[in-house]
Design a protein around this motif. Structure first.
Motif, PDB file in Angstrom:
ATOM      1  N   TYR A   1     -30.740   0.723  10.492  1.00 35.37           N
ATOM      2  CA  TYR A   1     -31.587   1.732   9.656  1.00 35.37           C
ATOM      3  C   TYR A   1     -30.722   2.805   9.183  1.00 35.37           C
ATOM      4  CZ  TYR A   1     -34.693  -0.551  13.049  1.00 35.37           C
ATOM      5  OH  TYR A   1     -35.406  -1.644  13.442  1.00 35.37           O
ATOM      6  N   GLY A   2     -29.625   2.196   8.401  1.00 37.14           N
ATOM      7  CA  GLY A   2     -28.579   2.900   7.756  1.00 37.14           C
ATOM      8  C   GLY A   2     -29.025   4.199   6.967  1.00 37.14           C
ATOM      9  N   GLU A   3     -30.036   3.706   6.301  1.00 34.04           N
ATOM     10  CA  GLU A   3     -30.693   5.017   5.239  1.00 34.04           C
ATOM     11  C   GLU A   3     -31.239   6.297   6.240  1.00 34.04           C
ATOM     12  OE1 GLU A   3     -32.834   5.016   1.278  1.00 34.04           O
ATOM     13  OE2 GLU A   3     -33.163   3.123   2.439  1.00 34.04           O
ATOM     14  N   TRP A   4     -32.024   5.934   7.105  1.00 33.79           N
ATOM     15  CA  TRP A   4     -32.493   6.758   7.973  1.00 33.79           C
ATOM     16  C   TRP A   4     -31.728   7.506   8.773  1.00 33.79           C
ATOM     17  CZ3 TRP A   4     -36.692   9.701   8.844  1.00 33.79           C
ATOM     18  CH2 TRP A   4     -37.007  10.180  10.390  1.00 33.79           C
ATOM     19  N   LEU A   5     -30.658   7.071   9.431  1.00 33.41           N
ATOM     20  CA  LEU A   5     -29.464   7.655  10.062  1.00 33.41           C
ATOM     21  C   LEU A   5     -28.344   8.183   9.210  1.00 33.41           C
ATOM     22  CD1 LEU A   5     -30.132   5.397  13.232  1.00 33.41           C
ATOM     23  CD2 LEU A   5     -30.925   7.819  13.060  1.00 33.41           C
ATOM     24  N   GLY A   6     -28.733   7.968   8.153  1.00 27.60           N
ATOM     25  CA  GLY A   6     -27.547   8.710   7.169  1.00 27.60           C
ATOM     26  C   GLY A   6     -26.234   8.058   7.008  1.00 27.60           C
ATOM     27  N   ILE A   7     -26.171   6.745   7.162  1.00 27.22           N
ATOM     28  CA  ILE A   7     -24.854   6.119   7.163  1.00 27.22           C
ATOM     29  C   ILE A   7     -24.654   5.344   5.865  1.00 27.22           C
ATOM     30  CG2 ILE A   7     -24.112   6.354   9.532  1.00 27.22           C
ATOM     31  CD1 ILE A   7     -24.076   3.219   9.438  1.00 27.22           C
ATOM     32  N   CYS A   8     -25.887   4.829   5.341  1.00 27.65           N
ATOM     33  CA  CYS A   8     -25.647   4.264   4.097  1.00 27.65           C
ATOM     34  C   CYS A   8     -25.372   4.948   3.045  1.00 27.65           C
ATOM     35  CB  CYS A   8     -27.099   3.548   3.868  1.00 27.65           C
ATOM     36  SG  CYS A   8     -27.539   2.838   2.301  1.00 27.65           S
ATOM     37  N   LYS A   9     -24.473   4.411   2.114  1.00 28.74           N
ATOM     38  CA  LYS A   9     -24.235   5.572   0.664  1.00 28.74           C
ATOM     39  C   LYS A   9     -24.800   4.851  -0.346  1.00 28.74           C
ATOM     40  CE  LYS A   9     -21.292   8.267   3.183  1.00 28.74           C
ATOM     41  NZ  LYS A   9     -21.462   9.582   3.223  1.00 28.74           N
ATOM     42  N   ASN A  10     -25.273   3.681  -0.228  1.00 26.45           N
ATOM     43  CA  ASN A  10     -25.710   2.968  -1.423  1.00 26.45           C
ATOM     44  C   ASN A  10     -26.577   2.003  -1.157  1.00 26.45           C
ATOM     45  OD1 ASN A  10     -26.184   1.637  -3.772  1.00 26.45           O
ATOM     46  ND2 ASN A  10     -23.879   1.419  -4.597  1.00 26.45           N
ATOM     47  N   LYS A  11     -27.949   2.203  -1.421  1.00 34.17           N
ATOM     48  CA  LYS A  11     -29.020   1.217  -0.848  1.00 34.17           C
ATOM     49  C   LYS A  11     -29.085   0.130  -1.481  1.00 34.17           C
ATOM     50  CE  LYS A  11     -33.877   1.627  -0.172  1.00 34.17           C
ATOM     51  NZ  LYS A  11     -35.187   1.978  -0.882  1.00 34.17           N
ATOM     52  N   ASP A  12     -28.406  -0.121  -2.879  1.00 34.19           N
ATOM     53  CA  ASP A  12     -28.593  -1.330  -3.570  1.00 34.19           C
ATOM     54  C   ASP A  12     -27.467  -2.363  -3.019  1.00 34.19           C
ATOM     55  OD1 ASP A  12     -30.350  -0.016  -5.187  1.00 34.19           O
ATOM     56  OD2 ASP A  12     -28.720   0.645  -6.562  1.00 34.19           O
ATOM     57  N   THR A  13     -26.329  -1.834  -2.633  1.00 33.34           N
ATOM     58  CA  THR A  13     -25.381  -2.904  -1.913  1.00 33.34           C
ATOM     59  C   THR A  13     -25.330  -2.782  -0.301  1.00 33.34           C
ATOM     60  OG1 THR A  13     -23.742  -0.928  -2.009  1.00 33.34           O
ATOM     61  CG2 THR A  13     -23.685  -2.696  -3.868  1.00 33.34           C
ATOM     62  N   TRP A  14     -26.443  -2.240   0.202  1.00 34.12           N
ATOM     63  CA  TRP A  14     -26.215  -2.230   1.815  1.00 34.12           C
ATOM     64  C   TRP A  14     -26.484  -3.250   2.218  1.00 34.12           C
ATOM     65  CZ3 TRP A  14     -24.147   0.734   5.179  1.00 34.12           C
ATOM     66  CH2 TRP A  14     -24.565   0.844   6.427  1.00 34.12           C
ATOM     67  N   PHE A  15     -26.996  -4.343   1.933  1.00 33.70           N
ATOM     68  CA  PHE A  15     -27.427  -5.599   2.320  1.00 33.70           C
ATOM     69  C   PHE A  15     -25.955  -6.301   2.533  1.00 33.70           C
ATOM     70  CE2 PHE A  15     -27.600 -10.198   1.880  1.00 33.70           C
ATOM     71  CZ  PHE A  15     -28.526 -10.590   2.802  1.00 33.70           C
ATOM     72  N   GLU A  16     -24.695  -5.973   2.054  1.00 35.29           N
ATOM     73  CA  GLU A  16     -23.411  -6.486   2.130  1.00 35.29           C
ATOM     74  C   GLU A  16     -22.714  -5.405   2.923  1.00 35.29           C
ATOM     75  OE1 GLU A  16     -21.443  -8.807  -0.635  1.00 35.29           O
ATOM     76  OE2 GLU A  16     -19.585  -9.063   0.599  1.00 35.29           O
ATOM     77  N   ASP A  17     -22.609  -4.226   2.340  1.00 31.21           N
ATOM     78  CA  ASP A  17     -21.773  -3.363   2.841  1.00 31.21           C
ATOM     79  C   ASP A  17     -21.947  -2.966   4.307  1.00 31.21           C
ATOM     80  OD1 ASP A  17     -21.171  -2.652   0.254  1.00 31.21           O
ATOM     81  OD2 ASP A  17     -22.318  -0.767  -0.045  1.00 31.21           O
ATOM     82  N   LYS A  18     -23.085  -3.227   4.756  1.00 30.46           N
ATOM     83  CA  LYS A  18     -23.711  -2.790   6.219  1.00 30.46           C
ATOM     84  C   LYS A  18     -22.690  -3.715   7.241  1.00 30.46           C
ATOM     85  CE  LYS A  18     -27.787  -4.180   6.723  1.00 30.46           C
ATOM     86  NZ  LYS A  18     -29.291  -4.917   7.123  1.00 30.46           N
ATOM     87  N   TRP A  19     -21.890  -4.832   7.043  1.00 31.94           N
ATOM     88  CA  TRP A  19     -21.427  -5.861   7.821  1.00 31.94           C
ATOM     89  C   TRP A  19     -19.899  -5.119   7.672  1.00 31.94           C
ATOM     90  CZ3 TRP A  19     -24.217  -7.344  11.292  1.00 31.94           C
ATOM     91  CH2 TRP A  19     -25.485  -7.830  11.122  1.00 31.94           C
ATOM     92  N   LYS A  20     -19.282  -4.567   6.566  1.00 36.58           N
ATOM     93  CA  LYS A  20     -18.149  -4.316   6.406  1.00 36.58           C
ATOM     94  C   LYS A  20     -18.084  -2.680   7.200  1.00 36.58           C
ATOM     95  CE  LYS A  20     -16.356  -5.790   1.926  1.00 36.58           C
ATOM     96  NZ  LYS A  20     -17.518  -6.584   1.322  1.00 36.58           N
ATOM     97  N   VAL A  21     -19.024  -1.898   7.081  1.00 35.11           N
ATOM     98  CA  VAL A  21     -19.375  -0.695   7.852  1.00 35.11           C
ATOM     99  C   VAL A  21     -19.396  -1.050   9.420  1.00 35.11           C
ATOM    100  CG1 VAL A  21     -20.921   1.032   8.352  1.00 35.11           C
ATOM    101  CG2 VAL A  21     -20.201   0.782   6.128  1.00 35.11           C
ATOM    102  N   ASN A  22     -20.307  -2.155   9.866  1.00 31.64           N
ATOM    103  CA  ASN A  22     -20.238  -2.412  10.983  1.00 31.64           C
ATOM    104  C   ASN A  22     -18.761  -2.932  11.595  1.00 31.64           C
ATOM    105  OD1 ASN A  22     -21.960  -3.301  13.300  1.00 31.64           O
ATOM    106  ND2 ASN A  22     -21.460  -5.207  12.972  1.00 31.64           N
ATOM    107  N   HIS A  23     -18.090  -3.523  11.023  1.00 31.12           N
ATOM    108  CA  HIS A  23     -16.719  -4.237  11.389  1.00 31.12           C
ATOM    109  C   HIS A  23     -15.794  -2.990  11.754  1.00 31.12           C
ATOM    110  CE1 HIS A  23     -13.546  -6.682  12.318  1.00 31.12           C
ATOM    111  NE2 HIS A  23     -12.732  -5.923  11.216  1.00 31.12           N
ATOM    112  N   ILE A  24     -15.997  -1.781  10.796  1.00 30.91           N
ATOM    113  CA  ILE A  24     -14.874  -0.811  11.085  1.00 30.91           C
ATOM    114  C   ILE A  24     -15.607   0.163  12.440  1.00 30.91           C
ATOM    115  CG2 ILE A  24     -14.618   1.557  10.081  1.00 30.91           C
ATOM    116  CD1 ILE A  24     -14.495  -0.153   7.297  1.00 30.91           C
TER     117      ILE A  24
END
Ligand code: BG6
Length: 477
Positions: free
Chosen positions: A174-197
């Protein structure tokens, strides 16, 4: 198994309650603390109040610890605000921030209450966010390491139970709701990079805890929502397993087995996702041997099959507190979540399902064979002070009684559970609904509309819980 007697809790079982810094402390600009991203987000959630005062625990922690001691607490789970310890990028910790947590920890220990400390519960300093674009840039890994090492050195002589990151899985899902998603359009892929970090930060914390804290134990805190299949149709069973993987198991397997499981590797391959793993990363993760699982559990979910041609639907949580406003997600080809006809729902459409607590503990024990502590569980609801000056929250008592009973049953089933800490000790700010959605055993006399005297009023549930824990889980009232 069916038992003919009430559950028996282990002699050294730790009973307490829970909070997080940004939701309880207030004093956001005092003694050198700088802004956290969550402070700014809380200001956007009108008509609810922001976290600048919250429960004013920063100034009233002694009174709060006294109430904990009077209730017979043996543990208290709280978190450390990163921007209190490092208000800026100077690398020099803020002594006043360290003093506050020293005082709180000492006060707890004076009353024989074990501190259970969470390192990260959503309060990223704004300077970290600006410098590293939140969790998107690997530079945050070293800064997180600096922060956690400072905490271990400052408090590790007295704090022996640590948690790395609160609900990493929920932050990703729930990246958007909890404020860690910076770009909704690319979150599908970004989230796994963020998650790895985030996994790298978790691993740094585990390694540093074992290096710096004598007898220190550390574990992650997944947000756990057990998933049932909607029916005995085999496709619903696989859908439930898919949902379990993509909301929980991928994280828990990583924490426990220290590698990415086959399901997520296949998912990345099929979806052309690069999770950003670099040379040496998996070696660090392999060293991060956790000691226990801390678990937040409020509700269950139910999954059924979702055809590949269905329209995707985002999970829209109920933010109004008026029943019937939650929209379940659809993930074509994998799963969809749906209404469970066998359970009741809260005003925010969360399932009220005590058996899910036993199910979760059995599931996590069966999969990972690690000790477990409950760090969150509770009923968010509207509470009010009645004419007699009290708060009669019988529904919360029923909720907690049913949930704790199931913890006891899981223990009887053979699960190693060491502590129970419901959310929350006092009323705190909810993530989306300010003071309106209350969870506390102790009422805080304030509202979203106006700041009142912030008086502490123990609710009926406080007295009920005190009786239960003073009898080590024998007196159910
Ligand atoms: C947990 C979080 O997920 O749920 C807490 O760790 C949060 O920070 C709690 O407050 C209850 O959620 P909410 O949205 O009702 O505050």
């Amino acid at each position: 198994m069916h038992y003919t007697h009430d559950p028996i809790f282990p002699k050294k079982f730790m009973w307490g309650a829970s909070s997080s810094a940004w939701q309880v402390e207030g004093a956001v600009n005092e003694d050198g603390r700088s802004d956290a991203i969550i402070d700014l987000n809380s200001k956007k959630k009108k008509p609810y109040t922001d976290n600048s005062i919250a429960a004013d625990h920063y100034h009233r922690y002694k009174e709060d610890v006294k109430l904990m001691a009077e209730a017979g607490f043996s543990s208290y789970r709280f978190s450390i605000a990163w921007p209190r310890i490092f208000p800026n990028d100077s690398g020099i910790p803020n002594q006043k921030g360290i003093d506050f947590y020293n005082n709180l920890i000492n006060e707890l220990i004076k009353h024989n209450i074990e501190p259970l400390v969470t390192l990260y519960h959503y309060d990223m300093p704004v300077w970290v966010d600006e410098k590293f674009n939140g969790w998107y840039d690997r530079g945050i890994i070293e800064k997180f390491d600096e922060f956690v090492r400072t905490c271990f050195k400052a408090f590790g002589d007295r704090v022996k139970y640590w948690h790395s990151i609160n609900e990493q899985n929920m932050q990703i899902c729930y990246g958007e709701w909890l404020g860690i998603c910076k770009n909704k359009d690319t979150w599908f892929e970004d989230k796994w990079k963020v998650n790895h970090i985030m996994n790298m930060c978790h691993a740094k914390a585990v390694v540093a805890c074992h290096e710096l804290v004598e007898d220190g134990k550390i574990g992650p805190i997944p947000g756990y929502v057990p998933i049932y299949p909607y029916s005995s149709h085999p496709d619903d069973q696989i859908a439930a397993m898919n949902a379990e993987e993509l909301t929980e198991k991928v994280w828990n397997d990583l924490y426990a087995f220290r590698k990415y499981n086959g399901f997520i590797q296949s998912y990345w391959r099929e979806n052309n996702i690069n999770p950003g793993i670099q040379d040496g990363d998996m070696e660090l993760i392999a060293q991060a041997n956790i000691d226990f699982f801390a678990l937040n559990c409020y509700r269950s979910n139910t999954a059924k099959a979702c055809g590949i041609d269905e329209e995707p639907q985002e999970y829209l949580l109920n933010k109004s507190g008026v029943k019937g406003n939650l929209i379940f997600p659809k993930v074509p080809g994998l799963y969809q979540l749906t209404h469970n006809p066998y359970v009741e729902y809260t005003d925010w459409d969360w399932e009220i399902d005590p058996v899910s607590m036993r199910y979760m503990l059995r599931y996590v024990w069966d999969h990972y064979q690690l000790p477990m502590m409950i760090t969150e569980n509770g009923l968010g609801k509207y509470d009010k002070v009645t004419d007699d000056g009290k708060v009669h929250d019988q529904d919360r008592i029923e909720f907690l009684k049913d949930q704790i009973y199931q913890v006891g049953l899981a223990i009887m089933d053979g699960c190693d559970v060491i502590s129970y800490n419901p959310w929350s000790f006092t009323d705190i700010l909810s993530t989306g609904n300010g003071m309106a959605k209350r969870y506390g055993l102790v009422y805080i006399n304030t509202t979203d509309e106006e700041v009142l005297d912030l008086r502490r009023i123990p609710k009926d549930s406080y007295y009920w819980y005190a009786n239960l824990i003073k009898s080590n889980g024998e007196n159910w009232g």
